[in-house]
Scaffold this motif. Sequence first.
Motif, PDB file in Angstrom:
ATOM      1  N   GLY A 105     -21.424 -18.365  12.782  1.00  0.00           N
ATOM      2  CA  GLY A 105     -22.798 -18.328  12.549  1.00  0.00           C
ATOM      3  C   GLY A 105     -23.600 -17.774  11.171  1.00  0.00           C
ATOM      4  O   GLY A 105     -24.688 -17.949  10.771  1.00  0.00           O
ATOM      5  N   MET A 106     -22.894 -16.573  10.985  1.00  0.00           N
ATOM      6  CA  MET A 106     -23.510 -15.539   9.947  1.00  0.00           C
ATOM      7  C   MET A 106     -23.778 -16.293   8.697  1.00  0.00           C
ATOM      8  O   MET A 106     -24.772 -15.922   8.062  1.00  0.00           O
ATOM      9  N   PRO A 107     -23.017 -17.132   7.985  1.00  0.00           N
ATOM     10  CA  PRO A 107     -23.048 -17.422   6.609  1.00  0.00           C
ATOM     11  C   PRO A 107     -24.354 -18.527   6.608  1.00  0.00           C
ATOM     12  O   PRO A 107     -25.097 -18.268   5.782  1.00  0.00           O
ATOM     13  N   GLU A 108     -24.810 -19.196   7.593  1.00  0.00           N
ATOM     14  CA  GLU A 108     -25.850 -19.938   7.531  1.00  0.00           C
ATOM     15  C   GLU A 108     -26.815 -19.291   7.673  1.00  0.00           C
ATOM     16  O   GLU A 108     -27.944 -19.488   7.027  1.00  0.00           O
ATOM     17  N   LEU A 109     -27.117 -18.067   8.513  1.00  0.00           N
ATOM     18  CA  LEU A 109     -28.240 -17.275   8.689  1.00  0.00           C
ATOM     19  C   LEU A 109     -28.297 -16.795   7.111  1.00  0.00           C
ATOM     20  O   LEU A 109     -29.470 -16.553   6.843  1.00  0.00           O
TER      21      LEU A 109
END
Length: 167
Positions: free
Chosen positions: A62-66
């Motif tokens: 999920g980090m790239p989207e955050l």
Amino acid sequence: MKRSAWLLVFLSLTLGSVHGATAPDFNLKAPDGSRVQLSELLKKGPVVLDFWATWCKPCIKGMPELNEIFEKYKDRGLTVVGLNEDGPRGQNRIRPFLNGHNISFQIAIDGDGSVMKRLQVQALPTTLLIAPDGEIILRQAGLSDSTPLLEAIEGLLAKNEAADAVP
């Protein structure tokens, strides 16, 4: 129980279980040695808190989207903070992890898990959206569709911008 009733129970547990509650202030150390204090960040606008760990595959996914959310809204006053929950023995993994990933949002270390406990976070990842007045607007547990988060961010930013435009 009908499917729609189960859906309402699920949504109330994952998305809005603390809506209206006030986030407690914290002052945590960042990997670079600086300090991250929630009350100071809220002076700039809404804050997204994302509880994560280097060993948590859904967190990493999920980090790239955050990061995209941060880049899209940072100029409008949004702050994103990743609260690392690796614990005292995992602290040595944080810097290498960050160096290997292109993360531009702020990271803070919740080494003893006290912020996680105070905010009643029970799963990783968990993402909270906090309004500038400290009210927790949204809670998403697990790797979730970002649509509710994006809609809530847009609503908060529009509200803040309208308030700033009033003479």
